[in-house]
Design an enzyme around this catalytic site. Structure first.
Site, PDB file in Angstrom:
ATOM      1  N   THR A   1       0.065  11.520  -0.780  1.00 34.88           N
ATOM      2  CA  THR A   1      -0.946  12.260  -1.520  1.00 34.88           C
ATOM      3  C   THR A   1      -1.330  13.522  -0.758  1.00 34.88           C
ATOM      4  O   THR A   1      -1.563  14.574  -1.357  1.00 34.88           O
ATOM      5  CB  THR A   1      -2.185  11.387  -1.756  1.00 34.88           C
ATOM      6  OG1 THR A   1      -1.802  10.217  -2.475  1.00 34.88           O
ATOM      7  CG2 THR A   1      -3.243  12.135  -2.561  1.00 34.88           C
ATOM      8  N   ALA A   2      -1.393  13.417   0.560  1.00 36.50           N
ATOM      9  CA  ALA A   2      -1.743  14.588   1.370  1.00 36.50           C
ATOM     10  C   ALA A   2      -0.789  15.743   1.095  1.00 36.50           C
ATOM     11  O   ALA A   2      -1.218  16.885   0.878  1.00 36.50           O
ATOM     12  CB  ALA A   2      -1.724  14.212   2.853  1.00 36.50           C
TER      13      ALA A   2
ATOM     14  N   LYS B   1       0.855  -1.186   0.000  1.00 35.32           N
ATOM     15  CA  LYS B   1       0.000   0.000   0.000  1.00 35.32           C
ATOM     16  C   LYS B   1       0.891   1.236   0.000  1.00 35.32           C
ATOM     17  O   LYS B   1       1.755   1.393   0.872  1.00 35.32           O
ATOM     18  CB  LYS B   1      -0.868  -0.013   1.266  1.00 35.32           C
ATOM     19  CG  LYS B   1      -1.704   1.250   1.515  1.00 35.32           C
ATOM     20  CD  LYS B   1      -3.011   1.190   0.784  1.00 35.32           C
ATOM     21  CE  LYS B   1      -3.946   2.320   1.216  1.00 35.32           C
ATOM     22  NZ  LYS B   1      -4.572   2.074   2.520  1.00 35.32           N
ATOM     23  N   VAL B   2       0.699   2.100  -0.986  1.00 32.86           N
ATOM     24  CA  VAL B   2       1.491   3.318  -1.111  1.00 32.86           C
ATOM     25  C   VAL B   2       0.561   4.493  -1.403  1.00 32.86           C
ATOM     26  O   VAL B   2      -0.618   4.322  -1.668  1.00 32.86           O
ATOM     27  CB  VAL B   2       2.547   3.209  -2.238  1.00 32.86           C
ATOM     28  CG1 VAL B   2       3.506   2.055  -1.986  1.00 32.86           C
ATOM     29  CG2 VAL B   2       1.871   3.077  -3.602  1.00 32.86           C
ATOM     30  N   SER B   3       1.126   5.672  -1.362  1.00 30.60           N
ATOM     31  CA  SER B   3       0.387   6.877  -1.758  1.00 30.60           C
ATOM     32  C   SER B   3       0.299   6.957  -3.281  1.00 30.60           C
ATOM     33  O   SER B   3       1.263   6.628  -3.984  1.00 30.60           O
ATOM     34  CB  SER B   3       1.092   8.127  -1.245  1.00 30.60           C
ATOM     35  OG  SER B   3       1.203   8.126   0.147  1.00 30.60           O
TER      36      SER B   3
ATOM     37  N   HIS C   1      -6.186  10.258   7.919  1.00 32.90           N
ATOM     38  CA  HIS C   1      -6.777   9.163   8.688  1.00 32.90           C
ATOM     39  C   HIS C   1      -7.818   9.688   9.684  1.00 32.90           C
ATOM     40  O   HIS C   1      -8.550  10.619   9.401  1.00 32.90           O
ATOM     41  CB  HIS C   1      -5.699   8.348   9.393  1.00 32.90           C
ATOM     42  CG  HIS C   1      -4.661   7.774   8.473  1.00 32.90           C
ATOM     43  ND1 HIS C   1      -4.982   7.177   7.280  1.00 32.90           N
ATOM     44  CD2 HIS C   1      -3.311   7.707   8.583  1.00 32.90           C
ATOM     45  CE1 HIS C   1      -3.871   6.766   6.694  1.00 32.90           C
ATOM     46  NE2 HIS C   1      -2.849   7.079   7.460  1.00 32.90           N
TER      47      HIS C   1
END
Length: 273
Positions: free
Chosen positions: A109-110, A57-59, A150
């Site tokens: 991404t943030a 799981k990655v951005s 989150h």
């Protein structure tokens, strides 16, 4: 493709433990032995670049550095509406020009959304901080502002903080698309992407069919233990795009990566659509 064991890295957040519970516990027929690693996304973004995991799981923001070696899977990720990162501060009049801003990772991404949104502002310093330390740090005055992800969107008021911006709302108003946060990648030559997609899709379906089955696993790994917050987190981040990216999901990924490349923030990539 035969496996001795499959290495998987996801975050310990409730959406990931909910989604991957069935797969990592051997409940999906025909899956190999699983070696599971929990790590925050800023860790997996760079670990994936070193090829450390078969499924990871990655951005979405990290994809330009990874797609030569990984395939994007159309399931298991985190996209949605009303679930974007927040820019927090102690007061609503905080000016980001010249400010010190804490962010959860430089390839998240943030942070990419923050850079696109704040293109006309000039923070003096960006500090990468584990996301669970950001709100206490802003509240204590260590940072002028913080970028949170989150379950922090449900709990930031406890720190007497205010939201300067909801980057999800900004993104959706500007594009009409869901916000692409976390992607699931399969390492080329290590795992068949179609097979991995089937495993993960079955794991998502099993989680929805029996949500109580993963409860102990989620609680054992969650950094926010309150049942109401866990429930809100899962309902927000596990949605139709988790089961299937679809055209809107791929369009969202394209919009993010094409805009960031045009702004000179990331390398260019071939569109998914």
């Amino acid at each position: 493709m035969a496996f001795v064991a499959l290495s998987i890295a996801v975050s310990p957040c409730p959406n990931d433990t909910f989604v991957f519970h069935a797969l990592v516990h051997g409940l999906i027929p025909g899956t190999p032995e699983i070696n599971l690693t929990f790590a925050d996304v800023d860790v997996t973004n760079t670990a994936a670049e070193r090829g450390e995991f078969d499924l990871v799981k990655v951005s979405y923001a990290a994809l330009p550095w990874l797609l030569d070696d990984y395939d994007l899977l159309p399931t298991g990720g985190a996209l949605g509406r009303g679930c974007g990162p927040l820019v927090l501060a102690r007061t609503a009049d905080q000016d980001l020009t010249g400010a010190t801003v804490a962010v959860p990772g430089d390839r998240t991404t943030a942070y990419l959304l923050f850079r696109l949104w704040a293109a006309d502002q000039k923070p003096a310093k960006i500090e990468v901080v584990p996301f669970h330390q950001i709100m206490p740090g802003v509240a204590a005055g260590t940072y002028d502002a913080g970028l949170v992800i989150h379950e922090a969107r449900f709990t930031y008021q406890r720190y007497d903080l205010v939201a300067l911006a909801d980057l999800g709302e900004w993104w959706e108003a500007d594009t009409g698309l869901p916000i692409p946060l976390g992607a699931i990648l399969a390492r080329k030559g290590a795992v068949d992407p179609a097979q991995a997609t089937e495993w993960i899709r079955n794991s998502v379906s099993m989680a929805w069919a029996n949500p109580d089955a993963s409860r102990e696993f989620i609680l054992a790994n969650a950094q926010e233990m309150e049942p109401d917050v866990l429930k809100q987190h899962i309902e927000l981040y596990v949605n139709e795009f988790t089961l299937e990216l679809g055209r809107d999901g791929l369009a969202a990924a394209d919009a993010l990566l094409q805009r960031s490349a045009a702004a000179g923030l990331t390398p260019s990539v071939k569109p998914f659509l």
